[in-house]
Write an enzyme that holds these catalytic residues in place. Structure first.
Site, PDB file in Angstrom:
ATOM      1  CE  LYS A  22       8.046  -3.257   3.416  1.00 45.29           C
ATOM      2  NZ  LYS A  22       7.591  -1.955   2.866  1.00 45.29           N
ATOM      3  CG  ASN A  23       6.475  -0.390   6.294  1.00 51.53           C
ATOM      4  OD1 ASN A  23       7.105  -0.619   5.260  1.00 51.53           O
ATOM      5  ND2 ASN A  23       5.187  -0.636   6.417  1.00 51.53           N
ATOM      6  CB  CYS A 116       1.001   0.972  -6.018  1.00 50.29           C
ATOM      7  SG  CYS A 116       0.208   0.988  -4.431  1.00 50.29           S
ATOM      8  NE  ARG A 121       0.389   3.324  -1.080  1.00 49.93           N
ATOM      9  CZ  ARG A 121       1.339   2.514  -0.614  1.00 49.93           C
ATOM     10  NH1 ARG A 121       1.744   1.504  -1.332  1.00 49.93           N
ATOM     11  NH2 ARG A 121       1.881   2.718   0.560  1.00 49.93           N
ATOM     12  CG  ASP A 310       0.872  -2.619   5.771  1.00 50.27           C
ATOM     13  OD1 ASP A 310       0.149  -2.290   4.816  1.00 50.27           O
ATOM     14  OD2 ASP A 310       1.911  -2.002   6.077  1.00 50.27           O
ATOM     15  NE  ARG A 403       7.797  -3.647  -2.272  1.00 46.58           N
ATOM     16  CZ  ARG A 403       6.651  -3.126  -1.871  1.00 46.58           C
ATOM     17  NH1 ARG A 403       5.516  -3.512  -2.400  1.00 46.58           N
ATOM     18  NH2 ARG A 403       6.602  -2.187  -0.947  1.00 46.58           N
TER      19      ARG A 403
HETATM   20  C1  UD1 Z   1       2.675   3.319   4.978  1.00 46.28           C
HETATM   21  C2  UD1 Z   1       3.258   1.935   4.902  1.00 46.28           C
HETATM   22  C3  UD1 Z   1       2.261   0.965   4.293  1.00 46.28           C
HETATM   23  C4  UD1 Z   1       0.934   1.035   5.045  1.00 46.28           C
HETATM   24  C5  UD1 Z   1       0.443   2.466   5.145  1.00 46.28           C
HETATM   25  C6  UD1 Z   1      -0.803   2.615   6.010  1.00 46.28           C
HETATM   26  C7  UD1 Z   1       5.603   2.368   4.581  1.00 46.28           C
HETATM   27  C8  UD1 Z   1       6.774   2.315   3.676  1.00 46.28           C
HETATM   28  N1  UD1 Z   1       4.446   1.982   4.082  1.00 46.28           N
HETATM   29  O1  UD1 Z   1       2.430   3.718   3.625  1.00 46.28           O
HETATM   30  O2  UD1 Z   1       2.817  -0.328   4.372  1.00 46.28           O
HETATM   31  O3  UD1 Z   1      -0.017   0.259   4.359  1.00 46.28           O
HETATM   32  O4  UD1 Z   1       1.461   3.301   5.727  1.00 46.28           O
HETATM   33  O5  UD1 Z   1      -0.566   2.164   7.299  1.00 46.28           O
HETATM   34  O6  UD1 Z   1       5.722   2.686   5.753  1.00 46.28           O
HETATM   35  N2  UD1 Z   1      -2.861   9.545   1.460  1.00 46.28           N
HETATM   36  C9  UD1 Z   1      -3.338  10.681   0.876  1.00 46.28           C
HETATM   37  N3  UD1 Z   1      -2.430  11.663   0.556  1.00 46.28           N
HETATM   38  C10 UD1 Z   1      -1.097  11.551   0.832  1.00 46.28           C
HETATM   39  C11 UD1 Z   1      -0.639  10.380   1.448  1.00 46.28           C
HETATM   40  C12 UD1 Z   1      -1.546   9.384   1.750  1.00 46.28           C
HETATM   41  O7  UD1 Z   1      -4.534  10.818   0.616  1.00 46.28           O
HETATM   42  O8  UD1 Z   1      -0.341  12.475   0.540  1.00 46.28           O
HETATM   43  C13 UD1 Z   1      -3.820   8.465   1.795  1.00 46.28           C
HETATM   44  C14 UD1 Z   1      -3.453   7.130   1.157  1.00 46.28           C
HETATM   45  O9  UD1 Z   1      -3.974   7.040  -0.154  1.00 46.28           O
HETATM   46  C15 UD1 Z   1      -4.074   6.141   2.114  1.00 46.28           C
HETATM   47  C16 UD1 Z   1      -3.931   6.833   3.466  1.00 46.28           C
HETATM   48  O10 UD1 Z   1      -3.732   8.212   3.179  1.00 46.28           O
HETATM   49  O11 UD1 Z   1      -5.450   5.973   1.843  1.00 46.28           O
HETATM   50  C17 UD1 Z   1      -2.791   6.330   4.274  1.00 46.28           C
HETATM   51  O12 UD1 Z   1      -1.589   6.357   3.500  1.00 46.28           O
HETATM   52  P1  UD1 Z   1      -0.165   6.562   4.160  1.00 46.28           P
HETATM   53  O13 UD1 Z   1      -0.297   6.497   5.643  1.00 46.28           O
HETATM   54  O14 UD1 Z   1       0.497   7.751   3.585  1.00 46.28           O
HETATM   55  O15 UD1 Z   1       0.615   5.298   3.634  1.00 46.28           O
HETATM   56  P2  UD1 Z   1       2.133   5.228   3.286  1.00 46.28           P
HETATM   57  O16 UD1 Z   1       2.924   6.085   4.212  1.00 46.28           O
HETATM   58  O17 UD1 Z   1       2.324   5.392   1.825  1.00 46.28           O
END
Ligand code: UD1
Length: 455
Positions: A22-23, A116, A121, A310, A403
């Protein structure tokens, strides 16, 4: 709304084919919008999140057709430059639209995703990257606006944030940079397999991306990209879920369509715990309990190649059933322990002494009860727990689970588990035993300690 009713304590035995990831599929679908000709993605799971992404892409003007496990994406009509809140609130990955919109249309208005269930996030790192590429950014009424005068411009910047780097920001900014003028260097890029695969697919579309799997990505912008045919690789989190479900139910599960590299840290943890892992061939892995004692573990979630956040809720179930004191620290989402109060309803003994960490006192058995999924992976953990628990469980709010898990009932039944989908009712399987005086388990004092991870 539907729920799952599960009769537990039946070992899961047999083979299960792990679906496409999915991801990985989510950014790959969006990447197809960067091209000027159609792309075909193979092995895209048929899931709620993927359907939402297809809906978003249609809203943006693209044509997406599903033929079995294949999605055919024609980006010819892509001309819409905004993502409304109604789409964003259903799926945070909708933010991936921003990179392709900026790169191809030169402007984007995207609803801010908000929080969420697994915590705050933010999207600041995505925006930092777009700014690094020369986009002008603004914000009003819950939307972020971005504009590029002419093509985006390559430059060098870091995507390190206070909780580490970001998978989503790395994907989003990498997509935008493929069509930028000049060279972009992304420092502190995420190294997850999803990013490596996105980079490889972009290269198959004519992009020039180097450094995948390392924390420095080099992207030489090109003027245009073309479509490609791409097969999505397996879902490493689904694979971890089935492996853990097999172990927690004392079963013998063979995972098909998997690979070692993307799962190494999960498999290392399971081996340390006492699992016996046998590679039947390079994409087929047999997972069962080894002979000796099962060991309590101290696990810390980390960015790839560390243990994935995850798979943390599912691992909690296995450790809840392992003698001794285990602990888990989630460094990526410190508030991501929504499974804990529900697992305690099933008889687990888990405390959260501080934000970001849980302590698990292993118990010999879990007992069926009604529980409620709060998010995708916590929901998966509850299904695993219900499969391992004695008696009947009901898992409610299964739309969270849908999902991310394709044909979950079929796969569980194929492994010999007992699961049915029923309309949600107020009837509670626990109530009968209380009302009719069946033997109940004395309440351990720890299980009374409030275990809400969100403080
Ligand atoms: C993706 C995965 C999710 C997984 C996560 C971490 C998808 C669709 N989802 O989510 O299943 O749990 O990676 O492996 O692929 N952060 C910031 N600023 C930002 C973006 C992120 O501070 O602009 C922080 C987040 O709050 C979190 C950390 O960085 O603590 C990692 O988040 P991120 O790697 O971005 O997760 P997603 O890409 O949303």
């Amino acid at each position: 709304m539907d729920m799952f009713q599960i009769e537990g304590a039946k070992p899961l035995n047999g083979s299960v084919r792990v679906s496409g990831s999915k991801n990985t599929s989510l950014p790959l679908l969006m990447a197809a919008l960067l091209a000027e000709s159609p792309s075909v993605l193979e092995d895209v799971p048929d899931l709620r999140d993927i359907r939402e992404m297809v809906r978003l892409m249609s809203h943006l003007g693209a044509t997406v057709v599903r033929e079995g496990t294949r999605l055919i994406i024609d980006p010819a009509g892509f001309n819409v430059d905004y993502v409304p809140y109604d789409i964003m609130r259903k799926m945070r990955a909708s933010f991936y639209a921003m990179g392709p919109m900026l790169a191809r249309l030169g402007h984007a208005r995207v609803s801010l995703p908000g929080g969420c269930a697994i915590g705050d996030r933010p999207v600041d790192l995505h925006l930092r990257g777009f700014k690094g590429l020369g986009a002008q950014l603004g914000r009003s009424s819950g939307y972020v606006h971005a504009r590029s005068v002419g093509r985006l411009k390559g430059s060098r910047f870091s995507l390190m944030g206070s909780n580490g780097t970001s998978v989503g920001a790395t994907c989003n900014v990498m997509m935008a940079a493929t069509l930028a003028e000049g060279v972009t260097i992304i420092d502190d890029a995420a190294r997850e397999p999803e990013i490596t695969e996105l980079g490889n697919m972009l290269n198959a579309m004519g992009a020039r991306v180097e450094g995948m799997g390392t924390s420095t990505l080099r992207i030489e912008g090109v003027e245009r990209l073309h479509g490609c045919n791409w097969k999505v690789s397996f879902d490493r989190i689904e694979a971890a879920t089935w492996a853990i479900a097999g172990l927690a139910t004392h079963g013998d599960v063979t995972l098909e369509n998997v690979g070692f590299k993307d799962m190494a840290s999960t498999l290392r943890a399971l081996e340390q715990w006492g699992a016996e892992l046998t590679w039947v061939n390079e994409s087929t892995l047999r997972v069962r309990r080894g002979k000796g004692m099962k060991r309590a573990l101290s696990v810390v979630t980390e960015p790839f190649p560390g243990f994935p956040t995850d798979a943390q809720p599912q691992l909690t179930v296995l450790l809840a059933l392992t003698p001794g004191e285990s602990s888990i620290r989630d460094t990526i989402y410190p508030e991501r322990f929504m499974q804990v109060p529900e697992l305690n309803r099933l008889g687990a003994r888990i405390k959260s002494p501080e934000k970001g960490r849980i302590e698990i006192h292993g118990v010999p058995v879990l007992e069926g009860a009604a529980v409620m999924a709060s998010d995708l992976r916590a929901g998966a953990a509850l299904v695993v727990a219900a499969l391992a628990a004695h008696g009947t469980s009901q898992v409610r709010r299964i739309y969270h689970i849908e999902r991310g898990y394709e044909r979950i009932e079929e796969k569980i039944m194929g492994l010999g588990g007992s699961i049915v989908r029923l309309p949600e009712t107020d009837a509670d399987p626990g109530l009968d035993s209380v009302l009719f005086g069946e033997e109940t388990t004395p309440l351990a004092s720890e299980t009374m300690v409030p275990t809400r991870a969100v403080s």
